[in-house]
Motif scaffolding. Structure first.
Motif, PDB file in Angstrom:
ATOM      1  N   TRP A 133       0.965  -1.224  -0.062  1.00 58.23           N
ATOM      2  CA  TRP A 133      -0.033   0.018   0.176  1.00 58.23           C
ATOM      3  C   TRP A 133       1.008   1.177  -0.003  1.00 58.23           C
ATOM      4  CZ3 TRP A 133      -5.233  -0.899  -0.427  1.00 58.23           C
ATOM      5  CH2 TRP A 133      -5.657  -1.991  -0.267  1.00 58.23           C
ATOM      6  N   PHE A 134       0.486   2.192  -0.688  1.00 60.73           N
ATOM      7  CA  PHE A 134       0.885   3.594  -0.779  1.00 60.73           C
ATOM      8  C   PHE A 134       0.384   4.735  -0.496  1.00 60.73           C
ATOM      9  CE2 PHE A 134       2.281   7.393  -3.291  1.00 60.73           C
ATOM     10  CZ  PHE A 134       3.612   7.501  -2.697  1.00 60.73           C
ATOM     11  N   ARG A 135       0.660   5.704   0.286  1.00 62.12           N
ATOM     12  CA  ARG A 135      -0.137   6.902   0.587  1.00 62.12           C
ATOM     13  C   ARG A 135       0.847   8.125   0.102  1.00 62.12           C
ATOM     14  NH1 ARG A 135      -3.497   7.448   5.766  1.00 62.12           N
ATOM     15  NH2 ARG A 135      -5.076   6.301   4.417  1.00 62.12           N
ATOM     16  N   ALA A 136       0.294   9.057  -0.600  1.00 58.41           N
ATOM     17  CA  ALA A 136       1.056  10.275  -1.102  1.00 58.41           C
ATOM     18  C   ALA A 136       1.058  11.163   0.116  1.00 58.41           C
ATOM     19  CB  ALA A 136       0.589  10.968  -2.159  1.00 58.41           C
ATOM     20  N   PRO A 137       2.361  11.791   0.456  1.00 58.37           N
ATOM     21  CA  PRO A 137       2.114  12.889   1.515  1.00 58.37           C
ATOM     22  C   PRO A 137       1.295  14.173   0.999  1.00 58.37           C
ATOM     23  CG  PRO A 137       4.412  11.942   1.104  1.00 58.37           C
ATOM     24  CD  PRO A 137       3.463  11.557  -0.140  1.00 58.37           C
ATOM     25  N   ALA A 159       3.323   9.425  -9.450  1.00 56.20           N
ATOM     26  CA  ALA A 159       3.069   8.488  -8.391  1.00 56.20           C
ATOM     27  C   ALA A 159       2.131   7.302  -8.508  1.00 56.20           C
ATOM     28  CB  ALA A 159       2.495   9.438  -7.114  1.00 56.20           C
ATOM     29  N   PHE A 160       1.223   7.298  -9.089  1.00 56.10           N
ATOM     30  CA  PHE A 160       0.385   6.196  -9.427  1.00 56.10           C
ATOM     31  C   PHE A 160       1.116   5.053 -10.072  1.00 56.10           C
ATOM     32  CE2 PHE A 160      -3.296   9.249  -8.735  1.00 56.10           C
ATOM     33  CZ  PHE A 160      -3.750   8.915  -7.754  1.00 56.10           C
ATOM     34  N   GLN A 161       1.877   5.639 -11.091  1.00 53.69           N
ATOM     35  CA  GLN A 161       2.527   4.503 -12.201  1.00 53.69           C
ATOM     36  C   GLN A 161       3.585   3.918 -11.537  1.00 53.69           C
ATOM     37  OE1 GLN A 161       3.740   7.097 -15.303  1.00 53.69           O
ATOM     38  NE2 GLN A 161       1.788   6.580 -16.514  1.00 53.69           N
ATOM     39  N   LEU A 162       4.331   4.795 -10.798  1.00 57.58           N
ATOM     40  CA  LEU A 162       5.785   4.033  -9.860  1.00 57.58           C
ATOM     41  C   LEU A 162       5.370   3.107  -8.796  1.00 57.58           C
ATOM     42  CD1 LEU A 162       8.038   7.207  -9.976  1.00 57.58           C
ATOM     43  CD2 LEU A 162       8.323   5.264 -11.395  1.00 57.58           C
ATOM     44  N   GLY A 163       4.274   3.559  -8.020  1.00 59.28           N
ATOM     45  CA  GLY A 163       3.663   2.903  -7.218  1.00 59.28           C
ATOM     46  C   GLY A 163       3.000   1.564  -7.714  1.00 59.28           C
ATOM     47  N   ALA A 164       2.736   1.410  -8.659  1.00 59.05           N
ATOM     48  CA  ALA A 164       1.995   0.082  -9.442  1.00 59.05           C
ATOM     49  C   ALA A 164       3.219  -0.939  -9.801  1.00 59.05           C
ATOM     50  CB  ALA A 164       1.099   0.464 -10.423  1.00 59.05           C
ATOM     51  N   GLU A 165       4.225  -0.095 -10.323  1.00 57.79           N
ATOM     52  CA  GLU A 165       5.424  -0.822 -10.630  1.00 57.79           C
ATOM     53  C   GLU A 165       5.911  -1.599  -9.469  1.00 57.79           C
ATOM     54  OE1 GLU A 165       8.376   1.308 -12.834  1.00 57.79           O
ATOM     55  OE2 GLU A 165       6.764   2.361 -14.302  1.00 57.79           O
ATOM     56  N   LEU A 166       6.110  -0.864  -8.390  1.00 57.97           N
ATOM     57  CA  LEU A 166       6.485  -1.390  -7.129  1.00 57.97           C
ATOM     58  C   LEU A 166       5.488  -2.341  -6.264  1.00 57.97           C
ATOM     59  CD1 LEU A 166       8.313   1.671  -5.679  1.00 57.97           C
ATOM     60  CD2 LEU A 166       9.342  -0.518  -6.466  1.00 57.97           C
ATOM     61  N   GLY A 167       4.442  -2.569  -7.026  1.00 63.53           N
ATOM     62  CA  GLY A 167       3.357  -3.553  -6.244  1.00 63.53           C
ATOM     63  C   GLY A 167       2.664  -2.843  -5.167  1.00 63.53           C
ATOM     64  N   MET A 168       2.552  -1.632  -5.230  1.00 61.74           N
ATOM     65  CA  MET A 168       1.531  -1.000  -4.336  1.00 61.74           C
ATOM     66  C   MET A 168       0.459  -0.484  -4.612  1.00 61.74           C
ATOM     67  SD  MET A 168       4.626   0.844  -1.939  1.00 61.74           S
ATOM     68  CE  MET A 168       5.117   1.782  -3.174  1.00 61.74           C
ATOM     69  N   GLU A 169      -0.718  -0.647  -4.023  1.00 58.57           N
ATOM     70  CA  GLU A 169      -2.037  -0.012  -4.290  1.00 58.57           C
ATOM     71  C   GLU A 169      -2.252   1.481  -3.632  1.00 58.57           C
ATOM     72  OE1 GLU A 169      -4.456   0.273  -6.388  1.00 58.57           O
ATOM     73  OE2 GLU A 169      -5.462  -1.356  -6.212  1.00 58.57           O
ATOM     74  N   ALA A 170      -2.583   2.534  -4.099  1.00 58.46           N
ATOM     75  CA  ALA A 170      -2.843   3.682  -3.674  1.00 58.46           C
ATOM     76  C   ALA A 170      -4.278   3.875  -2.746  1.00 58.46           C
ATOM     77  CB  ALA A 170      -2.948   4.630  -4.698  1.00 58.46           C
ATOM     78  N   LEU A 171      -3.981   4.196  -1.321  1.00 53.17           N
ATOM     79  CA  LEU A 171      -5.120   4.265  -0.507  1.00 53.17           C
ATOM     80  C   LEU A 171      -5.216   5.774   0.025  1.00 53.17           C
ATOM     81  CD1 LEU A 171      -7.487   2.882   0.921  1.00 53.17           C
ATOM     82  CD2 LEU A 171      -5.815   2.474   2.683  1.00 53.17           C
ATOM     83  N   ALA A 172      -6.341   6.469  -0.003  1.00 57.94           N
ATOM     84  CA  ALA A 172      -6.634   7.642   0.538  1.00 57.94           C
ATOM     85  C   ALA A 172      -7.348   7.437   1.821  1.00 57.94           C
ATOM     86  CB  ALA A 172      -7.143   8.877  -0.487  1.00 57.94           C
ATOM     87  N   TRP A 173      -8.386   8.242   1.859  1.00 59.15           N
ATOM     88  CA  TRP A 173      -8.943   8.278   3.203  1.00 59.15           C
ATOM     89  C   TRP A 173     -10.357   8.851   3.186  1.00 59.15           C
ATOM     90  CZ3 TRP A 173      -4.555  11.032   2.599  1.00 59.15           C
ATOM     91  CH2 TRP A 173      -4.853  12.563   2.805  1.00 59.15           C
ATOM     92  N   THR A 174     -11.459   8.701   3.976  1.00 61.80           N
ATOM     93  CA  THR A 174     -12.659   9.332   4.020  1.00 61.80           C
ATOM     94  C   THR A 174     -13.037  10.138   5.108  1.00 61.80           C
ATOM     95  OG1 THR A 174     -13.580   7.504   4.904  1.00 61.80           O
ATOM     96  CG2 THR A 174     -13.617   7.475   2.497  1.00 61.80           C
TER      97      THR A 174
END
Length: 278
Positions: free
Chosen positions: A185-189, A197-212
């Motif tokens: 999992w990855f979360r952008a500061p 950020a989305f592309q590189l995170g996916a390359e490293l096997g990470m899903e992007a998660l924000a918050w509600t």
């Protein structure tokens, strides 16, 4: 139940979860509207870089971590928006903590979570994790999920693609060595995302998660205000953003001790999401 018995039980649960793979996993759904970089209502300050970044060999190493061998991860989709909510049986919620680990506050948060047998997600900064690897090891022992929050908490939308990659890779490496496996999992500061950020995170096997639910605890609004924001925002699938580092987080610790039992008594199931693409 004694603490050593509790940890043994958690390790058994982790082993069962690993064997189950994606079966019965809590799916992830919902994303922020629009295609522009997604930002939180107000930036949450975090650790700043104090050391020059060096190239990482992370991408040259097999993504196996430590312990028993695991199957290779599946391809992670490249998204245009971060995921927001989780789905699961009943009233499922996720608690997340950013910017740590910090030896002043993270152990207290872990103690509270252990007291109520609840798992959470910790989006760690690499420079903090490098100084507190024992806390990542404890997170692994107690069944928590560790995500990538970059090395030095920069604003990604102002960095080159190469610099973003280095920020992510160095943190992946520290997590792999200390937590026991690469982050999924990855979360952008600051909640500031861009295409790289989305592309590189996916390359490293990470899903992007924000918050509600944003507690805005970094503004130190008072323990009661933080509690109110969590309880007012509580809903099935909600993802709560808090912090365990980056400043005085004593209010965040006290708030967790107040709202966690209230959520549990109200019927919420506090858990961590499992990836659909493993």
């Amino acid at each position: 139940m004694r603490k050593d018995q509790l940890l043994t039980r958690r390790r058994a649960l982790l082993a069962g979860a690993a064997a189950a793979g994606a079966a019965g996993a809590a799916g992830v759904l919902g994303a922020l509207p629009g295609d522009e970089p997604v930002r939180s209502a107000a930036p949450a300050p975090g650790p700043r870089a104090h050391h020059p970044l060096q190239p990482s060999a992370y991408r040259l190493r097999p993504m196996t971590g430590h312990g028993t061998p695991r199957s290779a991860p599946g391809r992670t989709p490249v998204r245009r928006k971060p995921l927001l909510r989780v789905s699961g049986r009943g009233s499922t919620m996720v608690l997340t903590f950013d910017d740590g680990p910090d030896p002043r506050y993270t152990p207290d948060i872990l103690d509270i979570l252990a007291e109520y047998e609840v798992r959470a997600m910790f989006f760690v900064c690499g420079e903090m994790a490098a100084q507190n690897r024992d806390l990542l090891a404890r997170m692994a022992d107690e069944g928590h999920i560790v995500g990538n929050h970059t090395w030095s908490h920069p604003l990604l939308t102002r960095l080159t693609r190469s610099r973003i990659r280095t920020e992510m890779e160095r943190t992946c490496e520290i997590i792999d060595r200390s937590w026991g496996e690469p982050p999924r999992w990855f979360r952008a500061p600051y909640g500031a995302w861009n295409r790289a950020a989305f592309q590189l995170g996916a390359e490293l096997g990470m899903e992007a998660l924000a918050w509600t639910v944003d507690t805005l605890d970094w503004t130190t609004p008072g323990t009661g205000t933080i509690v109110d924001r969590v309880e007012n925002g509580a809903a099935p699938g909600a993802v709560v953003l808090s912090h365990d580092a980056g400043g005085d987080r004593s209010q965040s610790v006290r708030a967790l001790r107040s709202y966690l039992p209230e959520l549990l008594d109200s019927g919420y199931h506090i858990t961590v999401p499992r990836r659909q693409y493993l």
